[in-house]
Design a protein around this motif. Sequence first.
Motif, PDB file in Angstrom:
ATOM      1  N   TYR A   1       0.838  -1.189   0.149  1.00 32.19           N
ATOM      2  CA  TYR A   1       0.122   0.078   0.189  1.00 32.19           C
ATOM      3  C   TYR A   1       0.872   1.285  -0.129  1.00 32.19           C
ATOM      4  O   TYR A   1       2.006   1.348   0.423  1.00 32.19           O
ATOM      5  N   ARG A   2       0.391   2.495  -0.511  1.00 27.99           N
ATOM      6  CA  ARG A   2       1.032   3.538  -0.367  1.00 27.99           C
ATOM      7  C   ARG A   2       0.037   4.662   0.112  1.00 27.99           C
ATOM      8  O   ARG A   2      -0.938   4.844  -0.736  1.00 27.99           O
ATOM      9  N   LEU A   3       0.516   5.261   1.224  1.00 25.94           N
ATOM     10  CA  LEU A   3      -0.328   6.496   1.668  1.00 25.94           C
ATOM     11  C   LEU A   3       0.450   7.775   1.142  1.00 25.94           C
ATOM     12  O   LEU A   3       1.763   7.975   1.438  1.00 25.94           O
ATOM     13  N   SER A   4      -0.348   8.713   0.744  1.00 22.89           N
ATOM     14  CA  SER A   4       0.282  10.133   0.290  1.00 22.89           C
ATOM     15  C   SER A   4      -0.648  11.163   0.884  1.00 22.89           C
ATOM     16  O   SER A   4      -1.856  11.020   0.743  1.00 22.89           O
ATOM     17  N   PHE A   5      -0.034  12.331   0.986  1.00 22.89           N
ATOM     18  CA  PHE A   5      -1.022  13.499   1.493  1.00 22.89           C
ATOM     19  C   PHE A   5      -0.045  14.622   1.377  1.00 22.89           C
ATOM     20  O   PHE A   5       1.018  14.639   1.531  1.00 22.89           O
TER      21      PHE A   5
ATOM     22  N   THR B   1       5.348   3.971   1.644  1.00 22.37           N
ATOM     23  CA  THR B   1       4.941   2.652   1.143  1.00 22.37           C
ATOM     24  C   THR B   1       5.052   1.678   2.207  1.00 22.37           C
ATOM     25  O   THR B   1       6.156   1.561   2.875  1.00 22.37           O
ATOM     26  N   PHE B   2       4.118   0.537   2.388  1.00 17.29           N
ATOM     27  CA  PHE B   2       4.218  -0.468   3.289  1.00 17.29           C
ATOM     28  C   PHE B   2       3.776  -1.681   2.850  1.00 17.29           C
ATOM     29  O   PHE B   2       2.847  -1.585   1.985  1.00 17.29           O
ATOM     30  N   LYS B   3       4.166  -2.759   3.437  1.00 18.83           N
ATOM     31  CA  LYS B   3       3.596  -4.257   3.003  1.00 18.83           C
ATOM     32  C   LYS B   3       2.973  -4.671   4.150  1.00 18.83           C
ATOM     33  O   LYS B   3       3.489  -4.795   5.376  1.00 18.83           O
TER      34      LYS B   3
ATOM     35  N   SER C   1      15.312   2.065  -8.164  1.00 22.61           N
ATOM     36  CA  SER C   1      14.728   2.534  -7.253  1.00 22.61           C
ATOM     37  C   SER C   1      15.104   1.910  -5.857  1.00 22.61           C
ATOM     38  O   SER C   1      15.202   0.532  -6.057  1.00 22.61           O
ATOM     39  N   PHE C   2      15.397   2.369  -4.718  1.00 21.46           N
ATOM     40  CA  PHE C   2      15.344   1.726  -3.376  1.00 21.46           C
ATOM     41  C   PHE C   2      14.017   0.816  -3.005  1.00 21.46           C
ATOM     42  O   PHE C   2      13.204   1.336  -3.342  1.00 21.46           O
ATOM     43  N   ARG C   3      14.206  -0.263  -2.748  1.00 26.82           N
ATOM     44  CA  ARG C   3      13.258  -1.110  -2.686  1.00 26.82           C
ATOM     45  C   ARG C   3      13.291  -2.386  -1.851  1.00 26.82           C
ATOM     46  O   ARG C   3      14.614  -2.755  -1.607  1.00 26.82           O
ATOM     47  N   VAL C   4      12.443  -2.941  -1.291  1.00 27.19           N
ATOM     48  CA  VAL C   4      12.448  -4.132  -0.231  1.00 27.19           C
ATOM     49  C   VAL C   4      12.199  -5.352  -1.327  1.00 27.19           C
ATOM     50  O   VAL C   4      11.392  -5.484  -1.972  1.00 27.19           O
ATOM     51  N   LEU C   5      13.245  -6.495  -1.144  1.00 26.66           N
ATOM     52  CA  LEU C   5      13.126  -7.697  -1.915  1.00 26.66           C
ATOM     53  C   LEU C   5      12.460  -8.833  -1.137  1.00 26.66           C
ATOM     54  O   LEU C   5      11.829  -9.860  -1.607  1.00 26.66           O
TER      55      LEU C   5
ATOM     56  N   TYR D   1      15.937   5.451   3.163  1.00 27.02           N
ATOM     57  CA  TYR D   1      17.235   5.582   2.289  1.00 27.02           C
ATOM     58  C   TYR D   1      16.911   6.868   1.451  1.00 27.02           C
ATOM     59  O   TYR D   1      16.027   7.122   0.789  1.00 27.02           O
ATOM     60  N   HIS D   2      17.773   8.065   1.884  1.00 31.79           N
ATOM     61  CA  HIS D   2      17.540   9.335   1.371  1.00 31.79           C
ATOM     62  C   HIS D   2      15.949   9.693   1.585  1.00 31.79           C
ATOM     63  O   HIS D   2      15.608   9.814   2.906  1.00 31.79           O
ATOM     64  N   SER D   3      15.202   9.933   0.692  1.00 29.52           N
ATOM     65  CA  SER D   3      13.908  10.444   1.038  1.00 29.52           C
ATOM     66  C   SER D   3      12.918   9.379   0.746  1.00 29.52           C
ATOM     67  O   SER D   3      11.702   9.668   0.883  1.00 29.52           O
ATOM     68  N   THR D   4      13.279   8.010   0.396  1.00 28.20           N
ATOM     69  CA  THR D   4      12.344   7.125   0.430  1.00 28.20           C
ATOM     70  C   THR D   4      12.001   6.071   1.754  1.00 28.20           C
ATOM     71  O   THR D   4      13.067   5.870   2.366  1.00 28.20           O
ATOM     72  N   HIS D   5      10.943   5.828   2.082  1.00 28.59           N
ATOM     73  CA  HIS D   5      10.579   5.176   3.483  1.00 28.59           C
ATOM     74  C   HIS D   5       9.852   4.037   3.073  1.00 28.59           C
ATOM     75  O   HIS D   5       8.785   3.969   2.425  1.00 28.59           O
ATOM     76  N   LEU D   6      10.320   2.922   3.540  1.00 30.05           N
ATOM     77  CA  LEU D   6       9.559   1.808   3.240  1.00 30.05           C
ATOM     78  C   LEU D   6       9.483   0.968   4.687  1.00 30.05           C
ATOM     79  O   LEU D   6      10.268   0.896   5.517  1.00 30.05           O
TER      80      LEU D   6
END
Length: 822
Positions: free
Chosen positions: A644-648, A690-692, A737-741, A809-814
């Motif tokens: 899911y991705r939350l934005s506001f 973004t979170f899983k 992009s920075f991502r969780v595998l 990582y920088h401005s990306t949060h997972l």
Amino acid sequence: MFLLLTLSLLWIQSDPVTVLFNFPVKESKPVSANWPVVIRFSDPVSPEKLTIRLTGRDNRQISHSLRFSTDRKSVNLIPKVSYQDGEEVSILISGPGINELTWTFTGREGAPSLSTFYPVTISSESPESRITESKENRIRQINGVSIPADFPEMVISQTGPTDSGYVFTNNWSTVGETPYLIIMKNDGTPVYYRRMKEYSRDFKVQRPGLLSYFEPWAFYTMDSTYQDLKKYEPGNGASTDEHEFLVRPDNRVLMIAKYHHEVDMSTIVPGGNTKATVLENYIVELDEAGVTTFLWRSEDHFNLTDCYGISLTGSYIDYVHMNSISIDQDGHLIISSRHLNEITKIRYPQGDLIWRLGGRNNQFSFTNDVDRFTYQHYAQPTGPNRYLLFDNGNLHSVTASRAVEYQLDTTAMTAYKVWYYRHNPLLYSWFMGSAQRLPNGNTFISWAVDELPKITEVTPAGQVVYQMNFATPAHNYRSFRMKWKGQAVKPYVLGEINSSGSNLIFNLFGEKPVSFYRIYSGNTPTSLSLLDSTDGSSYLIKKLPGNAFYYFSVEGVWTDGSVSLRSEPLRLAVRNLVPGENMLFNGDFSADTYPWKLDTWDGAVASAMSLNGEALIQIGLGGPNTWSVEFKQADFSLEAGHTYRLSFDAWSNLKRTMEPIVGKAASPWTNYSGIGFIQIGTVRKNYSYTFKMPAFSEPNARLVFACGISSADVFLDNVVLKDITYVSVNDVTTPESFRVLGSYPNPFNPTTSVQVFLPAPGIVSVKMYDSIGKMMHDSDVSFSASGNQTIPITANGWSSGLYIVRLSYHSTHLSVPVILVK
């Protein structure tokens, strides 16, 4: 020990009436006015012929009221004022033509309980107006019975013939799953289920046509139509103990009460706390009118120093921990006291002790069982002087649990182990559990805890013929196999959403075959009209405009043409969503803030409004905690394993912090998003996270903006929560992009690792939070190379449960959910 009196009053009958039981007695430890004086007679008495006086120190008359049981054999004296500490209280009974009769006890200061403690008749609660999200875009079914997505999955094996009857069980999750009461067939087909608000337990048959269960903090009875009948609490300033509830044939009930009082333990043990809180257990028997007909107090019979494994110098002392009551074949009571390592037989209704088995006051010689039993549960008679119990074995040299049965010789005072079962491999249930002897001689064992089997049914020879466990670790206290016949009079209805749209799930539980169902809908609970009919037990709502709330009710038509009652109106959001669309209502606040809700706690002062198409949360007083001001929206769900991705957009009139949380909308308030605190300033800025989800769905989710502590106002706009699991990867991230595998192992104990992809060398911030948002770990991990990298996680000394790994990582949060299972 107890006073036996013969009175010559003008009773309903001419023969002398014997006092069978009275509480308190002279030998009782000091008693507060929370508890009634209870007198039980051998025969009915005539209230108008009975005079009772209660007198304290210096001839002080203690005002009280009288309540008589429905059979006129018991009377309760309920004080209206407190006793004085240490005062001698006299009870006088008199009547025409007899000598006065009196006895005394010692009082303890404590305000009388003025609240009623009658069993309360309650109506069946409306189904939960919350939604679940199903897998594979369809409603789950088990052999034709529709079930919601959060219904616990089970792993079942049957290798031989079991006894007859249905399985009664429940799930009490340690990682946030929804609790259910369940009646099912051997293959897992539900005969009945109910979604519960909080963990529930001890779901069982009391007699044909009557069920009971516990939900914090009371017991409830349920009839054969699955409608709640009565709510039971002990009253008298005590709380309901969740361990036991029995209904007698005459509808009197037996239950355990928990009562706390202060004790100067320095007078009992060296180094004792002078103001220790001691937990007492009472056995309380109530009749249909709520009158106490039997009252038994642990402190009058057990010493504080009788316990095992409990610190007597601490501030809180649970020295008995009574966990079962059963009625022996001769009518007396059998109780299990975990912290005493003792099974005790109590003479009923007199209340004195007949014998004590195990513990420091053991009266029996264990002829062939050197281990004896420790921290046991659920002691039940299986024949004359024969008892089966679940031995948790906490204090054994080898910590393993078992079901064990003893034959007692009450003349020679010996205890002979006649049967026992230990699982292969050994299992250790450190708390809870039960062992039930079935009519065909099999034993039905509940190991109760976490990942252990919830049920093992074994033959007398120890052959396993049936085993069940939940796919996701969960407790369940006790499970039973019991014969039962029930027939619902109205459908049980739940709502569920998947990517196909909003659905209704309904079941008219019972043996009568259903021909079809009628579905009614409307904008209010009182304006329902026929929407459609179906011969299935679920319904995809397509005939109503989406993105709005409606009320629904369902009735069933049986094959004989008769029609059921309608279900209570269910409020459900109709969402015609496809993956990638906003799951929230009114995230742009174009007209108002509905259905967003503002809650304030801890004295905080705030209000919310829509201003120029933006949400303005005006905070006059922020309160002491972040959650003191909450702006939130519920009524959506999160699916197992989905991303899911939350934005506001957010900003403020002053720099401040707040915390966005996507989590469970009920206790334990699990935080799935793991975002943590964010800084917002005076310039409008877009935030995206973004979170899983872990390996289970959340049917009752909410988004909360926790805005407390600071009194600076908060502005919000363009709030969007999307399921991006099935969105094209190009819309979510790129290969660079920075991502969780992934994470492996998961569940884990005590180490796991999270695999990530780094587009360039750099530092990854690693934070871990528990299910209520408490930070458990904070570190930075530096990587000198790009590409696939591994971040090790160690959770030594942590409790089992769900944790959120927050990676920045920088401005990306997972966020990555991991489950610790010990």
